[in-house]
Design a protein around this motif. Structure first.
Motif, short mmCIF file in Angstrom:
data_model
loop_
_atom_site.label_atom_id
_atom_site.label_comp_id
_atom_site.label_asym_id
_atom_site.label_seq_id
_atom_site.Cartn_x
_atom_site.Cartn_y
_atom_site.Cartn_z
N TYR A 1 -9.41 1.12 3.31
CA TYR A 1 -9.26 2.28 2.45
C TYR A 1 -7.82 2.57 2.05
N GLY A 2 -6.86 1.91 2.70
CA GLY A 2 -5.46 2.08 2.34
C GLY A 2 -4.87 3.42 2.73
N LYS A 3 -5.54 4.16 3.59
CA LYS A 3 -5.05 5.48 4.01
C LYS A 3 -4.40 5.37 5.38
N PRO A 4 -3.17 5.84 5.52
CA PRO A 4 -2.50 5.77 6.83
C PRO A 4 -3.14 6.68 7.86
N VAL A 5 -2.92 6.34 9.12
CA VAL A 5 -3.41 7.13 10.25
C VAL A 5 -2.23 7.39 11.17
N ILE A 6 -2.13 8.60 11.67
CA ILE A 6 -1.07 8.96 12.62
C ILE A 6 -1.68 9.02 14.01
N ILE A 7 -0.98 8.41 14.97
CA ILE A 7 -1.42 8.46 16.37
C ILE A 7 -0.52 9.45 17.09
N ALA A 8 -1.16 10.40 17.77
CA ALA A 8 -0.43 11.48 18.45
C ALA A 8 -0.65 11.40 19.96
N LYS A 9 0.34 11.87 20.69
CA LYS A 9 0.26 11.97 22.15
C LYS A 9 0.54 13.42 22.50
N ALA A 10 -0.38 14.04 23.21
CA ALA A 10 -0.28 15.46 23.57
C ALA A 10 -0.09 16.32 22.32
N GLY A 11 -0.74 15.91 21.24
CA GLY A 11 -0.68 16.69 20.00
C GLY A 11 0.55 16.47 19.16
N LYS A 12 1.46 15.62 19.61
CA LYS A 12 2.69 15.37 18.86
C LYS A 12 2.63 13.99 18.21
N PRO A 13 2.81 13.90 16.90
CA PRO A 13 2.77 12.60 16.22
C PRO A 13 3.79 11.63 16.81
N GLN A 14 3.35 10.39 17.04
CA GLN A 14 4.22 9.37 17.64
C GLN A 14 4.48 8.21 16.67
N VAL A 15 3.41 7.68 16.08
CA VAL A 15 3.52 6.53 15.18
C VAL A 15 2.53 6.68 14.04
N GLN A 16 2.76 5.88 13.02
CA GLN A 16 1.85 5.88 11.87
C GLN A 16 1.42 4.44 11.60
N ILE A 17 0.14 4.24 11.41
CA ILE A 17 -0.39 2.94 11.02
C ILE A 17 -0.63 2.98 9.52
N THR A 18 0.00 2.05 8.81
CA THR A 18 -0.16 1.99 7.36
C THR A 18 -0.56 0.58 6.96
N PRO A 19 -1.26 0.45 5.84
CA PRO A 19 -1.63 -0.90 5.39
C PRO A 19 -0.41 -1.65 4.87
N LEU A 20 -0.41 -2.96 5.04
CA LEU A 20 0.66 -3.78 4.50
C LEU A 20 0.53 -3.87 2.98
N GLN A 21 1.65 -3.91 2.32
CA GLN A 21 1.65 -4.11 0.88
C GLN A 21 1.72 -5.62 0.64
N THR A 22 0.60 -6.25 0.39
CA THR A 22 0.56 -7.70 0.29
C THR A 22 1.38 -8.24 -0.87
N GLU A 23 1.56 -7.46 -1.92
CA GLU A 23 2.36 -7.92 -3.04
C GLU A 23 3.81 -8.17 -2.61
N PHE A 24 4.26 -7.44 -1.61
CA PHE A 24 5.62 -7.56 -1.12
C PHE A 24 5.90 -8.97 -0.61
N TYR A 25 4.88 -9.63 -0.05
CA TYR A 25 5.08 -10.92 0.57
C TYR A 25 4.86 -12.10 -0.38
N LYS A 26 4.41 -11.84 -1.59
CA LYS A 26 4.20 -12.93 -2.54
C LYS A 26 5.54 -13.38 -3.11
N ARG A 27 5.73 -14.69 -3.18
CA ARG A 27 6.95 -15.24 -3.75
C ARG A 27 6.59 -15.99 -5.02
N GLN A 28 7.46 -15.87 -5.98
CA GLN A 28 7.25 -16.60 -7.22
C GLN A 28 8.28 -17.73 -7.27
#
Length: 89
Positions: free
Chosen positions: A33-60
């Motif tokens: 779905y391309g929507k990031p998710v935040i992982i929290a510990k004790a209610g405090k945000p710690q990290v965010q999981i986001t989808p990779l931008q595959t276009e970034f890795y393409k080389r011409q």
């Protein structure tokens, strides 16, 4: 067009225990779905999981063709100077 059409909803927040239990499902949903998710510990945000931008890795290939030239002596260029830097002269 109103400005609210450009604002995306805030990412879902998941506690770390749920993330550990359902990590595969969470990763698949973020990827699908391309929507990031935040992982929290004790209610405090710690990290965010986001989808990779595959276009970034393409080389011409060939974008600099005929725009640069590698000298024939590239492998031996500045050899004496490099030796002097290591040996100290």
């Amino acid at each position: 067009m109103s400005q609210s059409q450009f604002i995306s909803p805030p990412p879902e927040i998941i506690n770390i225990h749920e993330a550990k239990t359902h990590l595969s499902r969470i990763v698949e949903e973020v990827k699908t779905y391309g929507k990031p998710v935040i992982i929290a510990k004790a209610g405090k945000p710690q990290v965010q999981i986001t989808p990779l931008q595959t276009e970034f890795y393409k080389r011409q290939m060939g974008t600099l063709k005929n725009q640069i030239r590698v000298p024939d002596d590239f492998d031996t260029m500045f050899a004496d100077e490099i030796v002097q830097m290591f040996e100290g002269a």
